[in-house]
Design a protein around this motif. Structure first.
Motif, PDB file in Angstrom:
ATOM      1  N   VAL A 173       9.736  41.833  43.689  1.00 15.65           N
ATOM      2  CA  VAL A 173      10.583  40.842  43.020  1.00 15.65           C
ATOM      3  C   VAL A 173      11.191  41.432  41.747  1.00 15.65           C
ATOM      4  CG1 VAL A 173      10.581  38.630  41.802  1.00 15.65           C
ATOM      5  CG2 VAL A 173       9.354  38.857  43.963  1.00 15.65           C
ATOM      6  N   GLY A 174      10.369  42.085  40.935  1.00 12.91           N
ATOM      7  CA  GLY A 174      10.857  42.679  39.693  1.00 12.91           C
ATOM      8  C   GLY A 174      11.875  43.777  39.924  1.00 12.91           C
ATOM      9  N   SER A 175      11.630  44.619  40.927  1.00 10.80           N
ATOM     10  CA  SER A 175      12.536  45.736  41.201  1.00 10.80           C
ATOM     11  C   SER A 175      13.873  45.259  41.755  1.00 10.80           C
ATOM     12  CB  SER A 175      11.870  46.711  42.189  1.00 10.80           C
ATOM     13  OG  SER A 175      10.684  47.240  41.643  1.00 10.80           O
ATOM     14  N   VAL A 176      13.835  44.277  42.657  1.00 15.25           N
ATOM     15  CA  VAL A 176      15.084  43.724  43.195  1.00 15.25           C
ATOM     16  C   VAL A 176      15.887  43.058  42.076  1.00 15.25           C
ATOM     17  CG1 VAL A 176      16.053  41.973  44.730  1.00 15.25           C
ATOM     18  CG2 VAL A 176      14.199  43.442  45.529  1.00 15.25           C
ATOM     19  N   ALA A 177      15.187  42.331  41.206  1.00 16.99           N
ATOM     20  CA  ALA A 177      15.869  41.700  40.068  1.00 16.99           C
ATOM     21  C   ALA A 177      16.500  42.754  39.167  1.00 16.99           C
ATOM     22  CB  ALA A 177      14.881  40.844  39.279  1.00 16.99           C
ATOM     23  N   GLY A 178      15.803  43.894  38.999  1.00 14.44           N
ATOM     24  CA  GLY A 178      16.347  44.987  38.196  1.00 14.44           C
ATOM     25  C   GLY A 178      17.620  45.552  38.792  1.00 14.44           C
ATOM     26  N   VAL A 179      17.637  45.728  40.123  1.00 11.61           N
ATOM     27  CA  VAL A 179      18.842  46.223  40.792  1.00 11.61           C
ATOM     28  C   VAL A 179      19.987  45.228  40.635  1.00 11.61           C
ATOM     29  CG1 VAL A 179      19.857  46.757  43.038  1.00 11.61           C
ATOM     30  CG2 VAL A 179      17.606  47.645  42.456  1.00 11.61           C
ATOM     31  N   VAL A 180      19.689  43.931  40.768  1.00 17.45           N
ATOM     32  CA  VAL A 180      20.719  42.899  40.614  1.00 17.45           C
ATOM     33  C   VAL A 180      21.320  42.941  39.212  1.00 17.45           C
ATOM     34  CG1 VAL A 180      21.139  40.410  40.544  1.00 17.45           C
ATOM     35  CG2 VAL A 180      19.735  41.384  42.363  1.00 17.45           C
ATOM     36  N   LEU A 181      20.466  43.115  38.200  1.00 16.87           N
ATOM     37  CA  LEU A 181      20.961  43.204  36.826  1.00 16.87           C
ATOM     38  C   LEU A 181      21.825  44.443  36.635  1.00 16.87           C
ATOM     39  CD1 LEU A 181      17.747  42.140  34.828  1.00 16.87           C
ATOM     40  CD2 LEU A 181      19.857  40.835  35.101  1.00 16.87           C
ATOM     41  N   ASP A 182      21.410  45.564  37.238  1.00 17.32           N
ATOM     42  CA  ASP A 182      22.186  46.802  37.119  1.00 17.32           C
ATOM     43  C   ASP A 182      23.551  46.676  37.783  1.00 17.32           C
ATOM     44  OD1 ASP A 182      20.251  48.165  35.683  1.00 17.32           O
ATOM     45  OD2 ASP A 182      19.247  48.899  37.481  1.00 17.32           O
ATOM     46  N   LEU A 183      23.592  45.989  38.917  1.00 12.25           N
ATOM     47  CA  LEU A 183      24.839  45.860  39.674  1.00 12.25           C
ATOM     48  C   LEU A 183      25.906  45.065  38.922  1.00 12.25           C
ATOM     49  CD1 LEU A 183      23.497  45.234  43.298  1.00 12.25           C
ATOM     50  CD2 LEU A 183      24.674  47.276  42.455  1.00 12.25           C
ATOM     51  N   LYS A 184      25.480  44.249  37.944  1.00 16.87           N
ATOM     52  CA  LYS A 184      26.441  43.468  37.177  1.00 16.87           C
ATOM     53  C   LYS A 184      27.344  44.353  36.326  1.00 16.87           C
ATOM     54  CE  LYS A 184      23.678  39.219  36.852  1.00 16.87           C
ATOM     55  NZ  LYS A 184      22.995  38.267  35.937  1.00 16.87           N
ATOM     56  N   THR A 185      26.851  45.502  35.910  1.00 18.95           N
ATOM     57  CA  THR A 185      27.632  46.397  35.054  1.00 18.95           C
ATOM     58  C   THR A 185      27.944  47.724  35.738  1.00 18.95           C
ATOM     59  OG1 THR A 185      25.579  47.269  34.079  1.00 18.95           O
ATOM     60  CG2 THR A 185      26.631  45.403  32.966  1.00 18.95           C
ATOM     61  N   TYR A 186      27.733  47.784  37.048  1.00 21.64           N
ATOM     62  CA  TYR A 186      27.860  49.055  37.770  1.00 21.64           C
ATOM     63  C   TYR A 186      29.118  49.102  38.624  1.00 21.64           C
ATOM     64  CZ  TYR A 186      26.998  52.617  41.326  1.00 21.64           C
ATOM     65  OH  TYR A 186      27.126  53.681  42.165  1.00 21.64           O
ATOM     66  N   LYS A 187      29.800  50.254  38.613  1.00 22.74           N
ATOM     67  CA  LYS A 187      30.939  50.505  39.475  1.00 22.74           C
ATOM     68  C   LYS A 187      30.604  51.661  40.404  1.00 22.74           C
ATOM     69  CE  LYS A 187      34.361  48.907  36.090  1.00 22.74           C
ATOM     70  NZ  LYS A 187      35.548  49.273  35.288  1.00 22.74           N
ATOM     71  N   PRO A 188      30.609  51.447  41.717  1.00 24.18           N
ATOM     72  CA  PRO A 188      30.198  52.498  42.669  1.00 24.18           C
ATOM     73  C   PRO A 188      30.943  53.808  42.446  1.00 24.18           C
ATOM     74  CG  PRO A 188      30.509  50.404  43.800  1.00 24.18           C
ATOM     75  CD  PRO A 188      31.000  50.204  42.397  1.00 24.18           C
ATOM     76  N   PHE A 189      30.186  54.888  42.468  1.00 26.87           N
ATOM     77  CA  PHE A 189      30.667  56.265  42.348  1.00 26.87           C
ATOM     78  C   PHE A 189      31.294  56.570  40.980  1.00 26.87           C
ATOM     79  CE2 PHE A 189      31.143  55.234  46.938  1.00 26.87           C
ATOM     80  CZ  PHE A 189      30.166  56.101  47.409  1.00 26.87           C
ATOM     81  N   LYS A 190      31.196  55.623  40.025  1.00 22.69           N
ATOM     82  CA  LYS A 190      31.777  55.862  38.704  1.00 22.69           C
ATOM     83  C   LYS A 190      30.741  55.814  37.596  1.00 22.69           C
ATOM     84  CE  LYS A 190      36.425  54.183  39.823  1.00 22.69           C
ATOM     85  NZ  LYS A 190      37.506  53.210  39.466  1.00 22.69           N
ATOM     86  N   THR A 191      29.907  54.780  37.618  1.00 19.98           N
ATOM     87  CA  THR A 191      28.911  54.619  36.567  1.00 19.98           C
ATOM     88  C   THR A 191      27.749  55.574  36.790  1.00 19.98           C
ATOM     89  OG1 THR A 191      29.499  52.287  36.479  1.00 19.98           O
ATOM     90  CG2 THR A 191      27.504  52.969  35.307  1.00 19.98           C
ATOM     91  N   SER A 192      27.303  56.241  35.730  1.00 16.84           N
ATOM     92  CA  SER A 192      26.181  57.159  35.823  1.00 16.84           C
ATOM     93  C   SER A 192      24.980  56.587  35.105  1.00 16.84           C
ATOM     94  CB  SER A 192      26.549  58.524  35.215  1.00 16.84           C
ATOM     95  OG  SER A 192      25.458  59.405  35.275  1.00 16.84           O
ATOM     96  N   TYR A 193      23.804  56.619  35.756  1.00 16.58           N
ATOM     97  CA  TYR A 193      22.571  56.112  35.150  1.00 16.58           C
ATOM     98  C   TYR A 193      21.610  57.251  34.897  1.00 16.58           C
ATOM     99  CZ  TYR A 193      23.500  51.137  35.578  1.00 16.58           C
ATOM    100  OH  TYR A 193      24.004  49.862  35.427  1.00 16.58           O
TER     101      TYR A 193
END
Length: 323
Positions: free
Chosen positions: A303-323
């Motif tokens: 649950v925590g990890s999926v929520a983390g991915v969801v939060l990351d996806l709000k500010t993420y642009k595929p193939f552009k944003t680097s983490y």
């Protein structure tokens, strides 16, 4: 900067190493990976201790990161802290998701002594060493950086002197991951190829082996199904990594989904069946309680990890944003 170029390079390297036919033929790669793991863990631990000594105090707190702390993802809220805490359980669980390769290892070791005796000693030693190293690195990293502790401990030291020590540690990480990828994927490769050979036993594409002489290395046996399917698998995992470069979140998800069924449930049930442990006995109850506790931990981590991915996806642009 984008990390896509590094991921593609890593994928190309894995395509080459994935053509090693059998698990027992990568023993040398496994040893190299283990040595590299010790190398960067020791460097990270030593630098953490040095940083604490330099600070003259221990940073952080027993309750973890402070609410309101500003990170690269924004201000930390109480909800985010809860998700990240649960995600951390998944990251810890991932460190113990080794059960998928235990049977493969046991199948390739020599006897005498009996394989299960060797595996019992090896498992006890590896779990102990892993726990001690990871606890020390995690605790000293948090003591060194406190709320600003990075997901990758080594990145927190910046341009720390001596520079060459960090370079060695980062190279060790890359080499370790190259070997670890193969150690975890080879059992999956073998399973798919054995199943396919039974399913299409008369197909030359699936079953035929062709000898290719390689200068100074002997003869390599190529199988076209192995070549095609392993290449596609590595390409897909590389593409997924480029689409979701959230290392800690993805590690948490993998740890959560793999820990309970593979590391806890199946071994526990096999032990109960082998030892003929009766229902509702004290040992049976103890094992079931252990299994249920680990199940709840895995669910919470997922649950925590999926929520983390969801939060990351709000500010993420595929193939552009680097983490």
């Amino acid at each position: 900067m984008s990390s896509n170029g590094y991921m593609i390079t890593f994928g190309i390297i894995e395509v080459l190493f994935s053509q090693i036919p059998d698990f027992d033929q990568i023993w040398w790669l496994s040893i190299v990976a283990a040595v590299m793991s010790f190398t960067y863990s020791t460097v990270g631990l030593a630098l953490g201790i040095a940083k604490v000594a330099e600070n003259g105090s221990i940073k952080g707190s027993l309750t973890g990161i402070s609410i309101g702390m500003i990170t690269h993802a924004g201000t930390v809220t109480s909800t985010q802290k809860m998700w990240r805490s649960l995600q951390a359980l998944g990251a810890i669980a991932f460190a113990y998701s080794f059960s998928i390769i235990l049977i493969e290892i046991q199948d390739t070791i020599k006897s005498p002594p009996a394989e299960h005796k060797t595996m019992k000693k090896a498992t006890l030693l590896s779990i102990t060493v892993t726990t001690v190293f990871y606890l020390l690195c995690g605790c000293m990293g948090y003591a060194a950086f406190g709320d600003e502790a990075p997901g990758n401990l080594l990145t927190g030291f910046g341009f720390y002197n001596p520079y060459w020590l960090l370079d060695i540690a980062n190279i060790a990480i890359v080499v370790h991951l190259v070997g670890a990828y193969q150690v975890y994927c080879q059992p999956l490769f073998a399973f798919v190829e054995k199943w396919s050979a039974k399913r299409w036993s008369k197909s030359d594409f699936v079953t035929a082996e062709y000898d290719i002489p390689i200068p100074f290395c002997g003869v390599y046996q190529i199988n076209f199904f192995r070549l095609v399917w392993r290449t596609i698998f590595v390409a897909l995992t590389t593409l997924i990594a480029m689409l979701m470069p959230f290392f800690n979140d993805v590690v948490g998800i993998l740890g959560a989904f793999g820990f309970w069924p593979l590391t806890v449930y199946f071994p526990t049930e096999m032990y109960i069946a082998q030892k003929k442990i009766g229902r509702w006995t004290s040992r049976w109850l103890g094992l079931q309680i252990l299994s249920m506790v680990c199940l709840f931990i895995s669910i919470a981590a997922a649950v925590g990890s999926v929520a983390g991915v969801v939060l990351d996806l709000k500010t993420y642009k595929p193939f552009k944003t680097s983490y």
